[in-house]
Design an enzyme around this catalytic site. Structure first.
Site, mmCIF file in Angstrom:
data_model
loop_
_atom_site.group_PDB
_atom_site.id
_atom_site.type_symbol
_atom_site.label_atom_id
_atom_site.label_comp_id
_atom_site.label_asym_id
_atom_site.label_seq_id
_atom_site.Cartn_x
_atom_site.Cartn_y
_atom_site.Cartn_z
ATOM 1 N NE ARG A 90 -4.267 -1.614 0.569
ATOM 2 C CZ ARG A 90 -5.354 -1.519 1.328
ATOM 3 N NH1 ARG A 90 -5.525 -0.462 2.066
ATOM 4 N NH2 ARG A 90 -6.243 -2.469 1.325
ATOM 5 N NE ARG B 171 -7.196 5.755 3.328
ATOM 6 C CZ ARG B 171 -8.130 4.996 3.871
ATOM 7 N NH1 ARG B 171 -9.376 5.421 3.923
ATOM 8 N NH2 ARG B 171 -7.832 3.820 4.379
ATOM 9 N NE ARG C 215 -9.966 8.064 -2.706
ATOM 10 C CZ ARG C 215 -11.185 8.518 -2.454
ATOM 11 N NH1 ARG C 215 -11.627 9.594 -3.066
ATOM 12 N NH2 ARG C 215 -11.967 7.877 -1.604
ATOM 13 C CG ASP D 234 -9.127 -2.571 -4.081
ATOM 14 O OD1 ASP D 234 -8.535 -2.012 -3.142
ATOM 15 O OD2 ASP D 234 -9.924 -3.514 -3.913
ATOM 16 C CE1 TYR E 132 -13.126 -7.057 1.576
ATOM 17 C CE2 TYR E 132 -11.396 -8.529 0.801
ATOM 18 C CZ TYR E 132 -11.805 -7.478 1.599
ATOM 19 O OH TYR E 132 -10.912 -6.849 2.413
HETATM 20 O O1 CP3 Z 1 0.156 -1.624 -2.536
HETATM 21 C C1 CP3 Z 1 -0.221 -0.650 -3.220
HETATM 22 O O2 CP3 Z 1 0.152 0.522 -3.001
HETATM 23 C C2 CP3 Z 1 -1.094 -0.900 -4.445
HETATM 24 C C3 CP3 Z 1 -2.462 -0.554 -4.306
HETATM 25 C C4 CP3 Z 1 -3.410 -1.457 -3.534
HETATM 26 C C5 CP3 Z 1 -4.596 -0.957 -2.946
HETATM 27 N N1 CP3 Z 1 -5.312 -2.008 -2.473
HETATM 28 C C6 CP3 Z 1 -4.972 0.462 -2.885
HETATM 29 C C7 CP3 Z 1 -6.055 0.910 -1.998
HETATM 30 C C8 CP3 Z 1 -3.392 -2.833 -3.320
HETATM 31 C C9 CP3 Z 1 -2.328 -3.841 -3.689
HETATM 32 C C10 CP3 Z 1 -4.615 -3.172 -2.664
HETATM 33 C C11 CP3 Z 1 -5.000 -4.546 -2.338
HETATM 34 C C12 CP3 Z 1 -6.160 -4.787 -1.473
HETATM 35 N N2 CP3 Z 1 -7.381 -4.192 -1.514
HETATM 36 C C13 CP3 Z 1 -6.203 -5.799 -0.478
HETATM 37 C C14 CP3 Z 1 -5.121 -6.776 -0.170
HETATM 38 C C15 CP3 Z 1 -4.031 -6.141 0.590
HETATM 39 C C16 CP3 Z 1 -4.308 -5.904 2.027
HETATM 40 O O3 CP3 Z 1 -4.113 -4.757 2.456
HETATM 41 O O4 CP3 Z 1 -4.639 -6.855 2.724
HETATM 42 C C17 CP3 Z 1 -7.479 -5.750 0.120
HETATM 43 C C18 CP3 Z 1 -7.979 -6.615 1.246
HETATM 44 C C19 CP3 Z 1 -8.219 -4.738 -0.553
HETATM 45 C C20 CP3 Z 1 -9.632 -4.341 -0.336
HETATM 46 C C21 CP3 Z 1 -9.708 -2.949 0.132
HETATM 47 N N3 CP3 Z 1 -9.441 -1.846 -0.646
HETATM 48 C C22 CP3 Z 1 -10.046 -2.493 1.432
HETATM 49 C C23 CP3 Z 1 -10.372 -3.388 2.604
HETATM 50 C C24 CP3 Z 1 -10.001 -1.086 1.384
HETATM 51 C C25 CP3 Z 1 -10.388 -0.115 2.472
HETATM 52 C C26 CP3 Z 1 -9.227 0.037 3.360
HETATM 53 C C27 CP3 Z 1 -9.234 1.355 4.077
HETATM 54 O O5 CP3 Z 1 -8.185 1.622 4.655
HETATM 55 O O6 CP3 Z 1 -10.246 2.099 4.046
HETATM 56 C C28 CP3 Z 1 -9.580 -0.702 0.095
HETATM 57 C C29 CP3 Z 1 -9.365 0.684 -0.385
HETATM 58 C C30 CP3 Z 1 -8.004 1.042 -0.880
HETATM 59 N N4 CP3 Z 1 -7.208 0.230 -1.654
HETATM 60 C C31 CP3 Z 1 -7.349 2.293 -0.689
HETATM 61 C C32 CP3 Z 1 -6.139 2.213 -1.403
HETATM 62 C C33 CP3 Z 1 -5.107 3.299 -1.579
HETATM 63 C C34 CP3 Z 1 -7.921 3.495 0.067
HETATM 64 C C35 CP3 Z 1 -8.956 4.115 -0.798
HETATM 65 C C36 CP3 Z 1 -9.119 5.616 -0.643
HETATM 66 O O7 CP3 Z 1 -8.322 6.387 -1.235
HETATM 67 O O8 CP3 Z 1 -10.080 6.027 0.003
#
Ligand code: CP3
Length: 347
Positions: free
Chosen positions: A29, A33, A42, A78, A155
């Site tokens: 990640r 944010r 964003r 994502d 999911y």
């Molecule tokens: O690693 C990276 O920088 C690449 C981008 C990436 C994102 N999500 C960006 C993201 C990757 C590889 C993911 C994978 C992802 N997404 C996973 C597996 C990795 C992990 O962390 O376990 C999972 C479970 C998801 C599903 C997901 N997406 C969730 C549960 C959430 C909400 C999390 C939160 O903190 O609110 C997201 C949103 C998300 N994915 C964001 C980002 C940058 C935040 C979105 C925003 O800008 O509001």
């Protein structure tokens, strides 16, 4: 693009278990944010809009490379993007994360799911990969990724992030045939989705099995691992490095060895010196700083980095990362300090 054309190929050399002067580092990640520059991008659109606009996805991918100097880039996207293409209505709610309004609960729901043609349904991801590589211009390798079939299924069935995973487990035990046919569709989707990314130019891929840790080792072996193995087997002809990340490694590490990936990415709960005897000699390890340490002090961070490095010792094949994604409240300065001490050593 082969590693010969990269000016920094440390990450790919670690994947081949070459002896290196220091480990490569990237951060799960890493574009997120915690970065004000990410918040700026964003503001222009929703999170899904960002994922679906190659220009913006490319800008987000490049941020941590330009600002922190990491040794690998990871595609900004994502894990739920291909699931939406299977026919689920995806929404990201502020603070609560992802939600599907039509989760998969019955046999009819499973039958309705399509196995999308990745290039048609999610071609914007391939466009982003090509654009990112153009902008990276060989500075560092680019990782692609997918959720593993099991984590995607959690999911799809739960409809949102879950704590207990009751619905998906009830399907596993109460409707095993339905579960198998769901997993078969998800697995085919993941394979095609990653083949598209490989064709577009990623140098390696990571499978996120974030929720596999909700299963006991027996059930992991029976209901999750075979589908991960199928993905890895189907993609092996492309000969690019593969990484398996599991959150909840401790119970599952012995079985993770059999997934077929080159790299095992582990969470922070298991110290590396205790993980090493449990992984095959030919496996590369990735991990495993507790993301919360980045919210504390430079001293605490330095001593944790030291502890991780001494846990690895002289074993070749190590990639520095966190044990899970970087937290939104992380000070950028702490992330920068981490990269600096891994790359340049402690003063
Ligand atoms: O690693 C990276 O920088 C690449 C981008 C990436 C994102 N999500 C960006 C993201 C990757 C590889 C993911 C994978 C992802 N997404 C996973 C597996 C990795 C992990 O962390 O376990 C999972 C479970 C998801 C599903 C997901 N997406 C969730 C549960 C959430 C909400 C999390 C939160 O903190 O609110 C997201 C949103 C998300 N994915 C964001 C980002 C940058 C935040 C979105 C925003 O800008 O509001």
């Amino acid at each position: 693009m082969g590693s010969a054309l990269l000016s920094n190929d440390l990450f790919l050399r670690a994947c081949r278990r070459e002896r290196l002067d220091r480990p490569p580092i990237w951060i799960m990640r890493q574009a997120g944010r915690y970065m004000p520059e990410y918040q700026e991008i964003r503001k222009k659109t929703t999170f899904l809009g960002l994922c679906k606009t190659p220009e913006l996805a490319a800008q987000a991918t490049l941020l941590p490379i330009d600002l922190l100097g990491l040794d690998a880039a990871i595609l900004f996207s994502d894990i739920l993007i291909p699931v939406e293409a299977m026919g689920l209505d995806l929404e990201f709610t502020e603070h609560k994360g992802p939600r599907f309004s039509n989760p998969v609960r019955t046999d009819a729901d499973i039958d309705r799911l399509v196995v999308p043609e990745a290039r048609k349904a999610t071609g914007f991801v391939a466009d982003a990969v090509r654009l990112i590589n153009k902008r990276l211009d060989g500075r560092v390798p680019l990782l692609g990724f997918s959720g593993s079939p099991f984590t995607l299924a959690t999911y799809m069935v739960e409809g949102e992030t879950s704590k207990e995973f009751t619905r998906v487990k009830r399907m596993i035990f109460g409707n095993p045939r339905g579960y198998r046919s769901l997993m078969e569709k998800v697995t085919r989707t993941v394979i095609d989705y990653l083949e598209m990314q490989i064709e577009a130019g990623i140098h390696a891929y990571q499978l996120f099995d974030t929720w596999a840790g909700s299963l006991c080792a027996e059930h992991y072996r029976e209901y999750a691992l075979p589908y991960t193995q199928e993905v890895v087997r189907a993609l092996s002809r492309h000969k690019i490095p593969s990484i398996l990340y599991v959150n909840g490694t401790c119970a599952l590490l012995d079985d993770m060895n059999r997934a077929g990936t080159d790299v095992l990415s582990i969470d922070w709960r298991l110290p590396l010196e205790r993980a090493i005897p449990r992984v095959s000699e030919d496996k590369v390890l990735q991990g495993n700083l507790d993301p919360v340490v980045l919210l504390t002090t430079r001293n605490a961070l330095e001593s944790e980095v030291k502890r991780i490095m001494s846990g690895v010792g002289s074993r070749p094949g190590f990639i520095f990362n966190l044990g899970h994604g970087i937290l939104p409240e992380t000070p950028v300065e702490m992330a920068r300090h981490l990269v600096n001490i891994v790359q340049n050593g402690l003063a």
